[in-house]
Design a protein around this motif. Structure first.
Motif, PDB file in Angstrom:
ATOM      1  N   GLN A 150     -26.085  67.363  18.888  1.00 41.79           N
ATOM      2  CA  GLN A 150     -25.347  68.612  18.724  1.00 41.79           C
ATOM      3  C   GLN A 150     -26.240  69.837  18.887  1.00 41.79           C
ATOM      4  OE1 GLN A 150     -22.047  68.136  18.558  1.00 41.79           O
ATOM      5  NE2 GLN A 150     -22.522  65.943  18.467  1.00 41.79           N
ATOM      6  N   MET A 151     -27.549  69.677  18.781  1.00 38.87           N
ATOM      7  CA  MET A 151     -28.449  70.825  18.916  1.00 38.87           C
ATOM      8  C   MET A 151     -28.330  71.495  20.274  1.00 38.87           C
ATOM      9  SD  MET A 151     -32.013  69.741  17.041  1.00 38.87           S
ATOM     10  CE  MET A 151     -32.361  68.347  18.112  1.00 38.87           C
ATOM     11  N   LYS A 152     -28.272  70.692  21.310  1.00 41.48           N
ATOM     12  CA  LYS A 152     -28.123  71.194  22.685  1.00 41.48           C
ATOM     13  C   LYS A 152     -27.316  70.141  23.451  1.00 41.48           C
ATOM     14  CE  LYS A 152     -30.621  75.053  23.627  1.00 41.48           C
ATOM     15  NZ  LYS A 152     -30.786  75.556  22.274  1.00 41.48           N
ATOM     16  N   TRP A 153     -26.031  70.038  23.133  1.00 42.25           N
ATOM     17  CA  TRP A 153     -25.243  68.907  23.594  1.00 42.25           C
ATOM     18  C   TRP A 153     -25.262  68.749  25.109  1.00 42.25           C
ATOM     19  CZ3 TRP A 153     -21.270  67.154  26.579  1.00 42.25           C
ATOM     20  CH2 TRP A 153     -20.741  65.896  26.250  1.00 42.25           C
ATOM     21  N   HIS A 154     -25.113  69.851  25.830  1.00 44.31           N
ATOM     22  CA  HIS A 154     -25.015  69.761  27.287  1.00 44.31           C
ATOM     23  C   HIS A 154     -26.287  69.216  27.917  1.00 44.31           C
ATOM     24  CE1 HIS A 154     -27.243  73.431  26.778  1.00 44.31           C
ATOM     25  NE2 HIS A 154     -27.288  73.698  28.066  1.00 44.31           N
ATOM     26  N   LEU A 155     -27.404  69.336  27.235  1.00 43.47           N
ATOM     27  CA  LEU A 155     -28.658  68.762  27.727  1.00 43.47           C
ATOM     28  C   LEU A 155     -28.926  67.388  27.106  1.00 43.47           C
ATOM     29  CD1 LEU A 155     -30.928  71.947  27.599  1.00 43.47           C
ATOM     30  CD2 LEU A 155     -29.752  70.980  29.591  1.00 43.47           C
ATOM     31  N   ALA A 156     -28.690  67.271  25.802  1.00 46.39           N
ATOM     32  CA  ALA A 156     -28.987  66.020  25.103  1.00 46.39           C
ATOM     33  C   ALA A 156     -28.127  64.869  25.600  1.00 46.39           C
ATOM     34  CB  ALA A 156     -28.797  66.203  23.598  1.00 46.39           C
ATOM     35  N   ILE A 157     -26.895  65.145  26.031  1.00 47.52           N
ATOM     36  CA  ILE A 157     -26.038  64.057  26.484  1.00 47.52           C
ATOM     37  C   ILE A 157     -26.619  63.401  27.737  1.00 47.52           C
ATOM     38  CG2 ILE A 157     -24.537  65.440  27.971  1.00 47.52           C
ATOM     39  CD1 ILE A 157     -23.474  62.615  25.535  1.00 47.52           C
ATOM     40  N   ARG A 158     -27.434  64.115  28.479  1.00 43.05           N
ATOM     41  CA  ARG A 158     -28.102  63.509  29.637  1.00 43.05           C
ATOM     42  C   ARG A 158     -29.100  62.449  29.170  1.00 43.05           C
ATOM     43  NH1 ARG A 158     -29.833  69.121  32.757  1.00 43.05           N
ATOM     44  NH2 ARG A 158     -27.732  70.076  32.841  1.00 43.05           N
ATOM     45  N   ASP A 159     -29.818  62.750  28.108  1.00 49.42           N
ATOM     46  CA  ASP A 159     -30.754  61.763  27.552  1.00 49.42           C
ATOM     47  C   ASP A 159     -30.000  60.539  27.038  1.00 49.42           C
ATOM     48  OD1 ASP A 159     -33.208  63.411  27.796  1.00 49.42           O
ATOM     49  OD2 ASP A 159     -32.193  64.675  26.331  1.00 49.42           O
ATOM     50  N   VAL A 160     -28.842  60.786  26.411  1.00 49.05           N
ATOM     51  CA  VAL A 160     -28.031  59.682  25.896  1.00 49.05           C
ATOM     52  C   VAL A 160     -27.544  58.798  27.043  1.00 49.05           C
ATOM     53  CG1 VAL A 160     -25.896  59.084  24.702  1.00 49.05           C
ATOM     54  CG2 VAL A 160     -27.309  60.972  23.854  1.00 49.05           C
ATOM     55  N   LYS A 161     -27.018  59.427  28.089  1.00 44.62           N
ATOM     56  CA  LYS A 161     -26.500  58.645  29.221  1.00 44.62           C
ATOM     57  C   LYS A 161     -27.610  57.874  29.930  1.00 44.62           C
ATOM     58  CE  LYS A 161     -22.423  61.485  30.117  1.00 44.62           C
ATOM     59  NZ  LYS A 161     -21.722  62.369  31.075  1.00 44.62           N
ATOM     60  N   GLU A 162     -28.784  58.439  29.982  1.00 46.09           N
ATOM     61  CA  GLU A 162     -29.919  57.727  30.578  1.00 46.09           C
ATOM     62  C   GLU A 162     -30.237  56.474  29.778  1.00 46.09           C
ATOM     63  OE1 GLU A 162     -34.690  58.476  31.434  1.00 46.09           O
ATOM     64  OE2 GLU A 162     -33.333  60.203  31.287  1.00 46.09           O
ATOM     65  N   MET A 163     -30.241  56.613  28.449  1.00 42.97           N
ATOM     66  CA  MET A 163     -30.486  55.451  27.591  1.00 42.97           C
ATOM     67  C   MET A 163     -29.388  54.414  27.756  1.00 42.97           C
ATOM     68  SD  MET A 163     -29.198  54.071  24.496  1.00 42.97           S
ATOM     69  CE  MET A 163     -28.536  55.462  23.578  1.00 42.97           C
ATOM     70  N   GLN A 164     -28.136  54.855  27.811  1.00 48.28           N
ATOM     71  CA  GLN A 164     -27.020  53.921  27.958  1.00 48.28           C
ATOM     72  C   GLN A 164     -27.107  53.149  29.273  1.00 48.28           C
ATOM     73  OE1 GLN A 164     -23.863  56.791  27.537  1.00 48.28           O
ATOM     74  NE2 GLN A 164     -23.568  56.370  25.355  1.00 48.28           N
ATOM     75  N   ALA A 165     -27.394  53.865  30.353  1.00 48.48           N
ATOM     76  CA  ALA A 165     -27.476  53.209  31.662  1.00 48.48           C
ATOM     77  C   ALA A 165     -28.633  52.216  31.712  1.00 48.48           C
ATOM     78  CB  ALA A 165     -27.633  54.261  32.754  1.00 48.48           C
ATOM     79  N   GLU A 166     -29.779  52.631  31.166  1.00 41.96           N
ATOM     80  CA  GLU A 166     -30.947  51.740  31.175  1.00 41.96           C
ATOM     81  C   GLU A 166     -30.684  50.507  30.321  1.00 41.96           C
ATOM     82  OE1 GLU A 166     -33.240  51.103  28.516  1.00 41.96           O
ATOM     83  OE2 GLU A 166     -34.605  49.931  29.773  1.00 41.96           O
ATOM     84  N   THR A 167     -30.061  50.694  29.172  1.00 39.55           N
ATOM     85  CA  THR A 167     -29.763  49.563  28.291  1.00 39.55           C
ATOM     86  C   THR A 167     -28.776  48.609  28.952  1.00 39.55           C
ATOM     87  OG1 THR A 167     -30.165  50.880  26.294  1.00 39.55           O
ATOM     88  CG2 THR A 167     -28.826  48.899  26.041  1.00 39.55           C
ATOM     89  N   HIS A 168     -27.749  49.150  29.599  1.00 38.61           N
ATOM     90  CA  HIS A 168     -26.764  48.279  30.240  1.00 38.61           C
ATOM     91  C   HIS A 168     -27.373  47.514  31.410  1.00 38.61           C
ATOM     92  CE1 HIS A 168     -22.703  46.847  30.767  1.00 38.61           C
ATOM     93  NE2 HIS A 168     -22.814  47.047  32.077  1.00 38.61           N
ATOM     94  N   THR A 169     -28.260  48.153  32.154  1.00 41.99           N
ATOM     95  CA  THR A 169     -28.936  47.452  33.247  1.00 41.99           C
ATOM     96  C   THR A 169     -29.747  46.286  32.711  1.00 41.99           C
ATOM     97  OG1 THR A 169     -29.034  49.441  34.629  1.00 41.99           O
ATOM     98  CG2 THR A 169     -30.613  47.692  35.110  1.00 41.99           C
ATOM     99  N   ARG A 170     -30.472  46.520  31.623  1.00 41.86           N
ATOM    100  CA  ARG A 170     -31.245  45.437  31.026  1.00 41.86           C
ATOM    101  C   ARG A 170     -30.331  44.339  30.487  1.00 41.86           C
ATOM    102  NH1 ARG A 170     -34.058  45.781  26.770  1.00 41.86           N
ATOM    103  NH2 ARG A 170     -33.246  47.710  25.838  1.00 41.86           N
ATOM    104  N   ALA A 171     -29.177  44.738  29.939  1.00 43.38           N
ATOM    105  CA  ALA A 171     -28.236  43.749  29.407  1.00 43.38           C
ATOM    106  C   ALA A 171     -27.669  42.878  30.521  1.00 43.38           C
ATOM    107  CB  ALA A 171     -27.102  44.455  28.660  1.00 43.38           C
TER     108      ALA A 171
END
Length: 592
Positions: free
Chosen positions: A474-495
């Protein structure tokens, strides 16, 4: 192990009577969930998918728990427990040797049964959160509370009905080897022993997506008018269709003579479905097919579009060519959306996850660009409302939701042994921020890091790791959500790589890995996801602390820069009406 200092610290939350009383004034005890289903010809690999989001409140129990298979003596009776749908959802040993539910470990009082039904000789193992999710026979379920025209209370709690949807899904997991069997079993038990719903502002009825590797059903159930039985119906989802239920019934005309391609009934229903409607004057056989939703739904709750908007949003993602209307008059009467439809392209776990995370981005209802999103575009509108009740209104109900306690996607694959063919992609906390972690059907244990819940802040759990990410974003949602999506994509690829390796082992050996091997493989992966989510939390904290954007350039030089506010927001909050600039120097002549 997470590798993080202090990861094992646990901080119990205070539970004063005054605090709980105040909280209950603002937080309805309810579960408003979104479910999606996809037939085997509607997916990219021929698997069947169904999803569920547990959109409860701050006291929901999100723990993922493994329930072991059991053998029972002839003549045994199965205890039935009241379903509180809050933490703890169950305490005791009557459902098996499950450490997460042990009263000895938790120091909580064991639940007392409200009744009994005859037990079967053998029950299957399964994974559950609030509801049964996936069993060892590849039967999967997703739940969504719905409104209904009838309601009742549980036995021992002011009524006579014995079974909740929680218990029905558990029994279906224990006793069913197919989706069709699960539907028939739940319907029959609800009729015989009585069904009670959540009884919250959301209504007294329920809907389930019920699936196996070959077919899937949408199942609706509500109490009958006597409060001692049930009314229910189920629709077999066409193999090449997707469907969505979002806290409102969707089954329309019950064509009881329709057959599936295999020659089996495409619709199932209780006799009470027809007899009650006819006795009340709501339907007559001469009217044609009975519209289950028009007759038995009590419509949308909370506000208009509460359910319909999510249906529209999911179909907008999976089947945009339908070009469905965003507006309608009354949900039951206008029938704005089909119960199922053919997707524009075959779907995968990724597409379903994307739909579960949707804030209607890119549409006229995009919650990241409305004024309520603030300068940094956060779509998470937490509870609050008018302090004195004078300001009336509602937030748009999105599919992705900040208050989700957990969600999952069940994937069922007919071409593999059950132990590895069934996958529960479990996501702790809110879907927009979570990483979906795979757990196959053949596990005999699940990591303790899935046991996080709101009453104890436990940094060794996935729930709290994702909750940290969601709140820090929530601190900088429009930027932080990019970090979240990067983590999600990387995790799903590994899965996906992990799943491919397990499938390859199964093919090479001619049999799946042993249960102990599966426990180790998927346990280690869950631990790695915990570390990845905490790393993302640390990244967000570092990059956006104190309102700055902090980074290093290619030369390793650190910079900390502010982010300009959007002009529309500055104008809206009266920035230009603040203190004026320093006045120009006055012509006063030389200083005297």
């Amino acid at each position: 192990a997470t590798g993080r200092p202090g990861a094992q610290l646990r901080f119990p939350m205070p539970r004063t009577a005054a605090g709980l009383g105040a909280a209950l004034l603002f937080i309805p005890n309810a579960l408003s969930c979104t479910t999606i289903i996809a037939g085997r010809l509607a997916t990219i690999d021929g698997s069947i998918l169904c999803s569920h989001s547990n959109d409860g409140e701050g006291n929901t129990d999100p723990r993922l728990v493994h329930v072991p298979a059991q053998d029972h003596a002839s003549g045994s009776m199965r205890p039935i427990f009241y379903a509180p749908e809050v933490y703890p959802r169950y305490v005791g040993s009557a459902r098996g040797n499950i450490s997460a539910y042990s009263s000895r470990i938790s120091s909580q009082t064991a639940f007392e049964p409200i009744g009994y039904i005859p037990e079967v000789m053998h029950t299957y193992a399964y994974h559950e959160e609030t509801y049964g999710a996936l069993n060892e026979m590849q039967v999967g379920i997703g739940e969504s509370t719905c409104s209904g025209v009838f309601g009742t209370k549980a036995a021992g709690h002011g009524g006579q009905a014995l079974l909740s949807v929680d218990t029905l899904t558990q029994i279906a997991m224990e006793r069913s080897s197919s989706a069709r069997q699960a539907v028939s079993l739940m319907g029959a038990l609800a009729e015989k022993h009585g069904f009670y719903g959540a009884g919250s502002f959301e209504g007294s009825a329920e809907s389930l997506m019920v699936t196996d590797p070959r077919e899937g059903f949408i199942f609706h159930v509500l109490p009958d008018p006597t409060g001692t039985s049930a009314i229910w119906a189920a629709m077999r989802v066409p193999d090449d269709h997707v469907g969505v239920v979002a806290n409102a019934f969707v089954i329309r005309g019950l064509n009881m003579s329709a057959l599936t391609p295999d020659g089996l009934p495409a619709f199932l229903a209780s006799t009470s479905t027809f007899s009650v409607a006819e006795s009340r004057g709501w339907w007559h056989p001469s009217d044609g097919l009975l519209d289950f939703t028009s007759v038995y739904s009590d419509g949308e709750y909370a506000h208009k579009f509460y359910s319909g908007r999510r249906m529209w949003g999911v179909y907008k993602i999976l089947a945009p060519s339908l070009d469905l209307p965003a507006d309608y008059g009354e949900y039951r009467r206008d029938r704005p959306y089909p119960p199922t439809a053919r997707p524009d392209a075959p779907v995968s776990v990724v597409q379903v996850a994307g739909a579960m995370r949707s804030y209607y981005e890119g549409t006229e209802f995009d919650q990241t660009v409305v004024p309520a999103a603030g300068p940094w575009g956060s779509p998470d509108h937490a509870y609050g409302g008018s302090q004195d009740g004078k300001v009336k209104g509602n937030w748009e109900r999105t599919v992705g939701l900040w208050r989700t306690s957990d969600s999952h996607i069940v994937q069922l694959r007919s071409w593999l042994p059950n132990s590895v063919g069934g996958i529960l992609w479990w996501g702790p906390h809110a879907a927009p921020y979570t990483a979906y972690v795979p757990f196959v059907a053949g596990l005999s244990e699940i990591n303790a890091n899935t046991l996080g819940h709101a009453e104890v802040m436990d940094k060794a759990t996935l729930f709290w790791a994702v909750r940290y990410v969601a709140n820090l974003a929530q601190m900088k949602w429009h930027l932080a959500i990019r970090d979240v999506k990067e983590m999600q994509a990387e995790t799903h690829t590994r899965a996906l790589d992990l799943i491919s390796r397990v499938d390859a082992i199964t093919s090479a050996r001619g049999q799946p890995p042993t249960q102990s091997e599966l426990n180790q493989i998927f346990g280690q992966f869950a631990d790695s996801v915990l570390s990845a989510v905490w790393a993302t939390a640390d990244t967000i904290m570092f990059r956006y602390a104190d309102g700055y954007v902090n980074s290093f350039n290619a030369q390793g030089e650190f910079s900390s820069k502010p982010t300009p506010y959007p002009d529309w927001w500055l104008n809206q909050v009266g920035f230009s009406k603040g203190p004026p600039d320093v006045p120009p120097e006055l012509e006063l002549g030389p200083y005297a």
